[in-house]
Write a protein that holds these residues in place. Structure first.
Motif, PDB file in Angstrom:
ATOM      1  N   LEU A 107     -15.097   1.862  17.601  1.00  0.00           N
ATOM      2  CA  LEU A 107     -13.900   1.113  16.873  1.00  0.00           C
ATOM      3  C   LEU A 107     -14.748   0.013  15.977  1.00  0.00           C
ATOM      4  O   LEU A 107     -13.612  -0.567  15.039  1.00  0.00           O
ATOM      5  N   ALA A 108     -15.721   0.549  15.570  1.00  0.00           N
ATOM      6  CA  ALA A 108     -16.194   0.064  14.711  1.00  0.00           C
ATOM      7  C   ALA A 108     -15.895   1.285  13.047  1.00  0.00           C
ATOM      8  O   ALA A 108     -15.482   0.552  11.980  1.00  0.00           O
ATOM      9  N   ASP A 109     -15.476   2.113  13.540  1.00  0.00           N
ATOM     10  CA  ASP A 109     -14.018   2.924  12.466  1.00  0.00           C
ATOM     11  C   ASP A 109     -12.801   2.772  12.542  1.00  0.00           C
ATOM     12  O   ASP A 109     -12.169   2.760  13.838  1.00  0.00           O
ATOM     13  N   GLN A 110     -12.685   2.514  11.556  1.00  0.00           N
ATOM     14  CA  GLN A 110     -11.804   2.073  10.946  1.00  0.00           C
ATOM     15  C   GLN A 110      -9.916   3.074  11.464  1.00  0.00           C
ATOM     16  O   GLN A 110      -8.662   2.831  11.046  1.00  0.00           O
ATOM     17  N   ALA A 111     -10.481   4.609  11.890  1.00  0.00           N
ATOM     18  CA  ALA A 111      -9.547   5.434  12.060  1.00  0.00           C
ATOM     19  C   ALA A 111      -9.591   5.136  13.559  1.00  0.00           C
ATOM     20  O   ALA A 111      -8.133   5.581  13.745  1.00  0.00           O
ATOM     21  N   ASN A 112     -10.119   4.403  14.132  1.00  0.00           N
ATOM     22  CA  ASN A 112      -9.859   4.174  15.674  1.00  0.00           C
ATOM     23  C   ASN A 112      -8.151   2.714  15.784  1.00  0.00           C
ATOM     24  O   ASN A 112      -8.534   2.734  16.225  1.00  0.00           O
ATOM     25  N   TRP A 113      -8.118   2.377  14.893  1.00  0.00           N
ATOM     26  CA  TRP A 113      -7.131   1.482  14.370  1.00  0.00           C
ATOM     27  C   TRP A 113      -5.805   1.937  13.651  1.00  0.00           C
ATOM     28  O   TRP A 113      -5.860   2.649  12.979  1.00  0.00           O
ATOM     29  N   THR A 114      -4.598   1.328  14.546  1.00  0.00           N
ATOM     30  CA  THR A 114      -2.875   1.502  14.323  1.00  0.00           C
ATOM     31  C   THR A 114      -3.349   0.267  13.318  1.00  0.00           C
ATOM     32  O   THR A 114      -3.162  -0.851  13.492  1.00  0.00           O
ATOM     33  N   ALA A 115      -2.340   0.525  12.089  1.00  0.00           N
ATOM     34  CA  ALA A 115      -1.819  -0.516  11.000  1.00  0.00           C
ATOM     35  C   ALA A 115      -0.344  -0.134  11.887  1.00  0.00           C
ATOM     36  O   ALA A 115       0.434  -0.499  12.271  1.00  0.00           O
ATOM     37  N   LEU A 116      -0.069  -2.030  11.937  1.00  0.00           N
ATOM     38  CA  LEU A 116       1.505  -2.195  12.658  1.00  0.00           C
ATOM     39  C   LEU A 116       2.312  -2.984  11.277  1.00  0.00           C
ATOM     40  O   LEU A 116       1.920  -3.644  10.884  1.00  0.00           O
ATOM     41  N   GLU A 117       3.428  -2.403  11.329  1.00  0.00           N
ATOM     42  CA  GLU A 117       4.274  -2.705  10.316  1.00  0.00           C
ATOM     43  C   GLU A 117       4.878  -4.199  11.482  1.00  0.00           C
ATOM     44  O   GLU A 117       5.084  -4.669  12.019  1.00  0.00           O
ATOM     45  N   ALA A 118       5.433  -4.788  10.019  1.00  0.00           N
ATOM     46  CA  ALA A 118       5.818  -6.029  10.231  1.00  0.00           C
ATOM     47  C   ALA A 118       6.831  -6.725  11.477  1.00  0.00           C
ATOM     48  O   ALA A 118       6.802  -7.367  12.097  1.00  0.00           O
ATOM     49  N   GLY A 119       7.634  -5.752  11.555  1.00  0.00           N
ATOM     50  CA  GLY A 119       8.923  -5.827  12.591  1.00  0.00           C
ATOM     51  C   GLY A 119       8.054  -5.197  14.052  1.00  0.00           C
ATOM     52  O   GLY A 119       8.419  -5.772  14.422  1.00  0.00           O
ATOM     53  N   SER A 120       7.410  -4.856  14.049  1.00  0.00           N
ATOM     54  CA  SER A 120       6.484  -4.820  15.270  1.00  0.00           C
ATOM     55  C   SER A 120       5.382  -5.097  15.757  1.00  0.00           C
ATOM     56  O   SER A 120       4.443  -5.354  16.624  1.00  0.00           O
ATOM     57  N   ASP A 121       4.896  -5.603  14.941  1.00  0.00           N
ATOM     58  CA  ASP A 121       3.527  -7.195  14.923  1.00  0.00           C
ATOM     59  C   ASP A 121       4.115  -7.957  15.401  1.00  0.00           C
ATOM     60  O   ASP A 121       3.275  -9.266  15.187  1.00  0.00           O
TER      61      ASP A 121
END
Length: 264
Positions: A107-121
């Motif tokens: 989880l220190a690797d940004q590649a293992n995170w997903t950006a959330l769209e405003a409508g779903s966040d």
């Protein structure tokens, strides 16, 4: 005439204390030594700090479980322990290449995170980790209880909690708030056991599968509500959105579905 001393350290010490060169060099050396000491202490203490955080989380989990009616007996029957699993949130399955030991590094690797769209966040997080560590209580192949870490934005900042869900994956067994920055005397009452006591037995979804859970504005009046906190509407809204996000399709939804189908 005495010969020239070519030892740079003795030549530095021989300079008067008012020398700018001596002041700068000494200041640099002191800073460098302090930096090395701080870095060394950080490296040495990191395993201890990680262990302490893990112990604190386990203590909160143990406290949560003990407060769920009937859980003490279930734990005794199951040997008194919970199994730990790292979940791939997208698939809702156990991660094949990430373990509890390697999760923090992953989880220190940004590649293992997903950006959330405003409508779903709904939870206001911006990014969601691709992996999460959960805890399961089993009786053979049957899951009796799932402890799910959740997070979201309240009125004063981030709220972290652990939600306990019964084996039907639609009935809340309890909640433990592990961190928050809400207003003392108002939103901060989410850490009170009296408020958390309204969670057990609350339903998450209606028969059509729609998430109905919410924090009421006052006293809960449906099977999908928990009591509101007077003067802390925005904190209650934050809890509602946090729960709906993590128990929905962008959070633990795939896992919940797999457990309900008997595929986990």
């Amino acid at each position: 005439m005495a010969g020239t001393d070519w030892n740079p350290w003795r030549r530095l010490l021989a300079l008067p204390n008012t020398s700018r060169t001596k002041t700068i060099v000494v200041a640099f050396l002191v800073s460098a030594i302090c930096a090395v000491l701080v870095s060394g202490a950080t490296v040495l203490l990191r395993p201890i700090q990680t262990a302490n955080r893990a112990a604190e989380e386990q203590a909160r989990i143990a406290d949560l479980v003990q407060r769920i009616p009937g859980m003490s007996a279930l734990l005794e029957q199951a040997g008194g322990t919970l199994s730990t699993v790292v979940i791939d949130l997208e698939s809702g399955r156990a991660a094949t290449d990430i373990s509890t030991e390697t999760l923090e590094t992953a989880l220190a690797d940004q590649a293992n995170w997903t950006a959330l769209e405003a409508g779903s966040d709904l939870a206001g997080l911006g990014y969601r980790p691709n992996y999460a560590q959960i805890f399961l209580l089993r009786d053979g192949d049957t899951i009796l209880l799932a402890l799910l870490p959740v997070a979201g934005q309240g009125y004063g900042g981030r709220i972290d909690a652990i939600v306990a869900v019964n084996g039907d994956m639609n009935t809340i067994a309890g909640i433990a708030i592990t961190q928050h920055s809400e207003t003392p005397g108002l939103g901060a009452r989410i850490e009170d056991r009296s408020w958390q006591g309204s969670f057990p037995g609350t339903l998450i979804r209606d028969p059509s599968g729609q998430i109905r859970f919410n924090v009421a504005r006052s006293t809960a009046s449906t099977d999908y509500q928990v009591d509101g906190i007077t003067g802390a509407t925005r904190t209650g809204n934050g809890i509602t959105n946090m729960m709906r996000f993590w128990l929905g399709p962008d959070g633990y939804g795939p896992l919940i579905g797999a457990i309900q189908r008997g595929e986990f």
